[in-house]
Every structure is written in structure tokens, then in C-alpha cells.
Enzyme design. Structure first.
Site, PDB file in Angstrom:
ATOM      1  N   LYS A  86       0.798  -1.234   0.000  1.00  0.00           N
ATOM      2  CA  LYS A  86       0.000   0.000   0.000  1.00  0.00           C
ATOM      3  C   LYS A  86       0.831   1.286   0.000  1.00  0.00           C
ATOM      4  O   LYS A  86       0.333   2.360   0.297  1.00  0.00           O
ATOM      5  CB  LYS A  86      -1.008   0.060   1.161  1.00  0.00           C
ATOM      6  CG  LYS A  86      -1.792  -1.196   1.468  1.00  0.00           C
ATOM      7  CD  LYS A  86      -2.088  -2.099   0.319  1.00  0.00           C
ATOM      8  CE  LYS A  86      -3.036  -1.586  -0.723  1.00  0.00           C
ATOM      9  NZ  LYS A  86      -3.167  -2.573  -1.846  1.00  0.00           N
ATOM     10  N   GLY A  88       2.443   2.240  -2.785  1.00  0.00           N
ATOM     11  CA  GLY A  88       2.540   2.725  -4.162  1.00  0.00           C
ATOM     12  C   GLY A  88       3.188   1.727  -5.115  1.00  0.00           C
ATOM     13  O   GLY A  88       3.701   2.121  -6.176  1.00  0.00           O
ATOM     14  N   THR A  90       1.908  -0.478  -7.175  1.00  0.00           N
ATOM     15  CA  THR A  90       1.304  -0.524  -8.506  1.00  0.00           C
ATOM     16  C   THR A  90       1.829   0.635  -9.363  1.00  0.00           C
ATOM     17  O   THR A  90       2.163   0.455 -10.541  1.00  0.00           O
ATOM     18  CB  THR A  90      -0.241  -0.401  -8.377  1.00  0.00           C
ATOM     19  OG1 THR A  90      -0.687  -1.283  -7.346  1.00  0.00           O
ATOM     20  CG2 THR A  90      -0.935  -0.720  -9.673  1.00  0.00           C
ATOM     21  N   HIS A 148       7.785  -7.309  -1.506  1.00  0.00           N
ATOM     22  CA  HIS A 148       7.516  -6.626  -0.232  1.00  0.00           C
ATOM     23  C   HIS A 148       8.498  -7.138   0.841  1.00  0.00           C
ATOM     24  O   HIS A 148       8.383  -6.776   2.009  1.00  0.00           O
ATOM     25  CB  HIS A 148       6.090  -6.923   0.256  1.00  0.00           C
ATOM     26  CG  HIS A 148       4.992  -6.341  -0.588  1.00  0.00           C
ATOM     27  ND1 HIS A 148       5.059  -5.092  -1.143  1.00  0.00           N
ATOM     28  CD2 HIS A 148       3.778  -6.846  -0.960  1.00  0.00           C
ATOM     29  CE1 HIS A 148       3.927  -4.843  -1.808  1.00  0.00           C
ATOM     30  NE2 HIS A 148       3.146  -5.896  -1.712  1.00  0.00           N
ATOM     31  N   TYR A 234       6.354   8.178  -1.795  1.00  0.00           N
ATOM     32  CA  TYR A 234       5.140   8.359  -2.588  1.00  0.00           C
ATOM     33  C   TYR A 234       4.842   9.852  -2.763  1.00  0.00           C
ATOM     34  O   TYR A 234       4.523  10.326  -3.858  1.00  0.00           O
ATOM     35  CB  TYR A 234       3.994   7.670  -1.848  1.00  0.00           C
ATOM     36  CG  TYR A 234       2.639   7.666  -2.510  1.00  0.00           C
ATOM     37  CD1 TYR A 234       2.214   6.592  -3.286  1.00  0.00           C
ATOM     38  CD2 TYR A 234       1.755   8.730  -2.328  1.00  0.00           C
ATOM     39  CE1 TYR A 234       0.942   6.578  -3.863  1.00  0.00           C
ATOM     40  CE2 TYR A 234       0.494   8.725  -2.896  1.00  0.00           C
ATOM     41  CZ  TYR A 234       0.090   7.648  -3.660  1.00  0.00           C
ATOM     42  OH  TYR A 234      -1.158   7.637  -4.227  1.00  0.00           O
ATOM     43  N   LYS A 305      -7.983   6.074  -3.959  1.00  0.00           N
ATOM     44  CA  LYS A 305      -8.004   7.533  -4.156  1.00  0.00           C
ATOM     45  C   LYS A 305      -6.698   8.041  -4.763  1.00  0.00           C
ATOM     46  O   LYS A 305      -6.688   9.037  -5.468  1.00  0.00           O
ATOM     47  CB  LYS A 305      -8.236   8.236  -2.832  1.00  0.00           C
ATOM     48  CG  LYS A 305      -9.671   8.240  -2.372  1.00  0.00           C
ATOM     49  CD  LYS A 305      -9.811   9.275  -1.272  1.00  0.00           C
ATOM     50  CE  LYS A 305     -11.247   9.428  -0.844  1.00  0.00           C
ATOM     51  NZ  LYS A 305     -11.337  10.278   0.356  1.00  0.00           N
TER      52      LYS A 305
HETATM   53  P1  PAP Z   1      -0.022  -3.344  -3.148  1.00  0.00           P
HETATM   54  O1  PAP Z   1       1.006  -3.198  -2.090  1.00  0.00           O
HETATM   55  O2  PAP Z   1      -1.156  -4.231  -2.728  1.00  0.00           O
HETATM   56  O3  PAP Z   1       0.552  -3.703  -4.466  1.00  0.00           O
HETATM   57  P2  PAP Z   1      -0.001  -0.544  -3.674  1.00  0.00           P
HETATM   58  O4  PAP Z   1      -0.049  -0.383  -5.134  1.00  0.00           O
HETATM   59  O5  PAP Z   1       1.309  -0.439  -2.997  1.00  0.00           O
HETATM   60  O6  PAP Z   1      -0.719  -1.893  -3.276  1.00  0.00           O
HETATM   61  O7  PAP Z   1      -0.918   0.540  -2.975  1.00  0.00           O
HETATM   62  C1  PAP Z   1      -2.150   0.935  -3.439  1.00  0.00           C
HETATM   63  C2  PAP Z   1      -2.238   2.434  -3.203  1.00  0.00           C
HETATM   64  O8  PAP Z   1      -1.575   3.104  -4.273  1.00  0.00           O
HETATM   65  C3  PAP Z   1      -3.668   2.931  -3.216  1.00  0.00           C
HETATM   66  O9  PAP Z   1      -3.648   4.075  -2.369  1.00  0.00           O
HETATM   67  P3  PAP Z   1      -4.970   4.648  -1.651  1.00  0.00           P
HETATM   68  O10 PAP Z   1      -5.651   3.500  -0.998  1.00  0.00           O
HETATM   69  O11 PAP Z   1      -4.483   5.656  -0.657  1.00  0.00           O
HETATM   70  O12 PAP Z   1      -5.773   5.283  -2.723  1.00  0.00           O
HETATM   71  C4  PAP Z   1      -3.847   3.292  -4.674  1.00  0.00           C
HETATM   72  O13 PAP Z   1      -4.907   4.174  -4.915  1.00  0.00           O
HETATM   73  C5  PAP Z   1      -2.494   3.943  -4.958  1.00  0.00           C
HETATM   74  N1  PAP Z   1      -2.178   3.961  -6.389  1.00  0.00           N
HETATM   75  C6  PAP Z   1      -2.300   2.955  -7.285  1.00  0.00           C
HETATM   76  N2  PAP Z   1      -1.925   3.361  -8.496  1.00  0.00           N
HETATM   77  C7  PAP Z   1      -1.563   4.665  -8.376  1.00  0.00           C
HETATM   78  C8  PAP Z   1      -1.097   5.657  -9.304  1.00  0.00           C
HETATM   79  N3  PAP Z   1      -0.931   5.381 -10.583  1.00  0.00           N
HETATM   80  N4  PAP Z   1      -0.816   6.874  -8.827  1.00  0.00           N
HETATM   81  C9  PAP Z   1      -0.981   7.172  -7.517  1.00  0.00           C
HETATM   82  N5  PAP Z   1      -1.417   6.288  -6.596  1.00  0.00           N
HETATM   83  C10 PAP Z   1      -1.710   5.049  -7.021  1.00  0.00           C
END
Ligand code: PAP
Length: 338
Positions: A86, A88, A90, A148, A234, A305
Site C-alpha cells: 500500500k 505505491g 502498482t 515486499h 510516494y 483515491k
Molecule cells: P499493493 O502493495 O497491494 O501492491 P499498492 O499499489 O502499494 O498496493 O498501494 C495501493 C495504493 O496506491 C492505493 O492508495 P490509496 O488507498 O491511498 O488510494 C492506490 O490508490 C495507490 N495507487 C495505485 N496506483 C496509483 C497511481 N498510478 N498513482 C498514484 N497512486 C496510485
């Protein structure tokens, strides 16, 4: 109400006391699966977590981490994208994939338009050697992987070979809020409360936590070996994404040329990998992403978000201040700040 933490009777408070050395089952004598079953377990998140070398893991994640540590054969030019969940992942996967493959794919027919970023960059512990998915052995160099895994549990050869690692972390308050929503959305039957998740996180009890120890290991390594470990936040990407694209490209050994800079390539990479672009694509709205051998997670669960500071909509100022104080104390003297 969140499920009350249940501490296994054999769980000790001393973090060092439940490592393999003190366990009656010696790690090297048994299969990772059997070894993991002997570790202290605690409930509270969507699934009980086990503790190993001070970190908390889903049991099958730890099995994979141990398998990869034993069997994965790194190459010197492997690139590892390391994060806590969580923070960032992705986004970083999308950015690093686009940067390192930009001579191969144009922006108009780019793989990101039809593939989830989670599929384009495999998690080493899900498809790594020693697991049932060893296809990464046949990937062309330079290979791009995500993980991770805490720095101290990565295969030791990665360090000696000088594999490049990009570590991305995030404000712990936003990380926690993102985690809470993800658990409740991705794992049916889970109904964690903010209060319950908050107190577990503050204790250091979270998947791949303690949060601060995970960050600190990579931070210290980035200070000691800046050519091998790049430490990003992030919030830094949010505030100047084009600058980070340039920094990443340079670190990964594929710096943007003057011509690319003048053609606005950094801006194009940012646009393609943006939250707005990715969430507008069907591939990120429907279908699922594989999670282990049998499970999967809805593709859209990786996007919510994508903002900085959303924590304030979910926890009180006092909670935010408390978590800030805890993290500040844990990071004291390291030079790392949030
Ligand atoms: P993971 O560890 O399960 O792979 P990960 O991608 O690290 O998840 O985290 C998801 C967070 O990154 C989400 O944050 P939020 O819950 O605060 O919204 C997700 O919205 C955010 N996220 C995914 N893609 C992007 C992007 N392209 N730009 C900015 N934030 C992103």
C-alpha cells in the site's frame, strides 16, 4: 469492531526470541511450509500473521520468501522494486516498466493500456524460483521484479552482485488507511475498524510490519550504497512526478536523452502511469490479479483515491499525531523523516 488480537501461547514479547535459533524446529531441517507452521501466530488482520525475524507475514508469503531466499538465482542486472504493501507498488511498477521498456513500446500501443501493472512486473516471491511458477528464470535481462520482502530477508547474492533496488515508502498514516480499505475490500468477510487497525499498526503488527523497521533497513542501505539502492517516497512522486521519472531513469541506467527531455518524454511517462489514466482503463476495472496459487484479487482493489493526506478523512488528529510520534521515535537518529 476489529477482531481482538489473539496471541498464540508460545508467542514471546522479545522479538528475537522467536527466530529460528530459539524455535524447537530448525529452519534448515524442514520444508519452509512446515517451518512456518511452527512460528508464533497472531490474529487481527484478514488472516492470522506469523512472526519471523521480528516481521509479521501471511504464512504463505513467508513460505515464498524463504523459498526464494534458498533457491532464486539473481543476476547482477536484475532490478528489484521494493515496497511495503500500500505504499505505491502498482504505481512504481507502471513507472519502472515504462521507463525501462521505452525503446521497445510506443505510448499509443503500450502494454499498460491492456495489462494490469501488477501483471507486467511479477512479485519475485509469487513467481520466483523454488515456487511452482518458475517462468521468471527464462525472462530476458534486465529483469524487473517487485517484492515486499524486508531487505534482510532478500537472497544475500542480490547484495553481493549489486542488483539495483528501488524502495518506495509512504506516509505511514496514508499507508494504514490504504491498508484498512484494501483488507476490507479484497478479502471477503473482513470488516476491520479504523481503531482496531490503528492500534495493531502502532504496535508494529501489520503485514510486513513493523512499518518503521521495513523502511529503516532499506533507508540505511540506500545511505550506505546509493548506487545500488534508491529510496523514494510516494509524496515525492506526487509533488514532482516528471523529476522522479528522470531520477529513476538515471538510477536504472537508462537516463533520458536531451532529445527525450525536449520531446517531453518524462511528462508522457507520468501521464501514462497516472492514477487517472490507469483507472480509466478497462484492464484495471474488471478481472482480477493472481494472489498466490489459488486466490485472486479484483483488479480495481489496487486503486482507491491515490492521494496524499487522505488519512485525515479516516482518523482523528490525535491518532495522526500519536502515530507520527511513534514513527518519529523509531526513526530517530537515522536521518529518515516523514
Ligand atoms: P499493493 O502493495 O497491494 O501492491 P499498492 O499499489 O502499494 O498496493 O498501494 C495501493 C495504493 O496506491 C492505493 O492508495 P490509496 O488507498 O491511498 O488510494 C492506490 O490508490 C495507490 N495507487 C495505485 N496506483 C496509483 C497511481 N498510478 N498513482 C498514484 N497512486 C496510485
Amino acid at each position: 469492531m476489529a477482531a481482538q488480537p489473539v496471541v498464540a501461547p508460545f508467542m514471546m514479547n522479545d522479538p528475537e526470541s522467536n527466530t529460528s535459533e530459539s524455535s524447537t524446529t530448525r529452519e534448515e531441517d524442514v520444508l519452509p511450509k512446515d517451518f512456518v507452521a511452527t512460528l508464533p501466530a497472531r490474529e487481527g488482520w484478514s488472516e492470522p500473521l506469523v512472526q519471523y525475524h521480528n516481521y509479521w507475514f501471511r504464512p504463505w508469503h513467508l513460505e515464498r520468501i524463504l523459498l526464494v531466499k534458498q533457491a532464486f538465482v539473481p543476476r547482477a542486472d536484475d532490478i528489484i522494486l521494493a515496497t511495503q504493501p500500500k505504499c505505491g507498488t502498482t504505481w512504481l511498477k507502471a513507472l519502472a516498466f515504462t521507463i525501462t521498456n521505452r525503446s521497445r513500446y510506443g505510448f499509443s500501443d503500450h502494454p499498460l493500456l491492456t495489462h494490469h501493472p501488477q501483471h507486467l512486473v511479477p512479485f519475485i516471491q509469487i513467481r520466483g524460483a523454488g515456487t511452482s511458477h518458475t517462468d521468471i528464470e527464462s525472462l530476458e535481462s534486465p529483469r524487473l521484479f517487485a517484492t515486499h520482502t524486508p531487505m534482510s530477508l532478500l537472497p544475500p547474492d542480490m547484495r553481493s552482485l549489486g542488483c539495483r533496488v528501488v524502495y518506495l515508502c509512504r506516509d505511514p498514516k496514508d499507508t494504514l488507511v490504504s491498508r484498512l480499505h484494501f483488507e476490507n475490500k479484497a478479502f471477503p468477510g473482513t470488516n476491520l475498524s479504523m481503531d482496531g487497525a490503528f492500534s495493531m499498526f502502532c504496535e508494529g503488527f501489520s503485514p510486513y510490519g513493523p512499518f518503521w523497521d521495513h523502511c529503516l533497513e532499506y533507508w540505511r542501505e540506500s545511505v550506505a550504497r546509493p548506487d545500488s539502492v534508491l529510496f523514494l517516497k510516494y509524496e515525492e512522486i506526487k509533488s514532482d512526478p516528471a523529476q522522479v521519472v528522470k531520477k529513476l531513469a538515471k538510477f536504472l541506467g537508462v537516463p533520458l536523452t536531451e532529445e527525450e527531455v525536449s520531446f517531453g518524454v518524462a511528462r508522457e511517462v507520468v501521464r501514462l502511469c497516472s492514477f487517472e489514466t490507469l483507472t480509466s482503463l478497462q484492464v484495471n476495472q474488471v478481472g482480477s490479479v493472481r494472489h498466490g496459487d489459488s486466490g485472486s484479487i479484483g483488479s480495481s482493489a489496487f486503486y482507491r483515491k491515490g492521494e496524499v493526506g487522505d488519512w485525515a478523512n479516516h482518523m482523528s488528529q490525535e491518532m495522526g499525531d500519536k502515530l507520527d510520534r511513534i514513527v518519529q521515535l523509531k526513526l530517530e537518529g537515522s536521518g529518515l523523516k516523514f
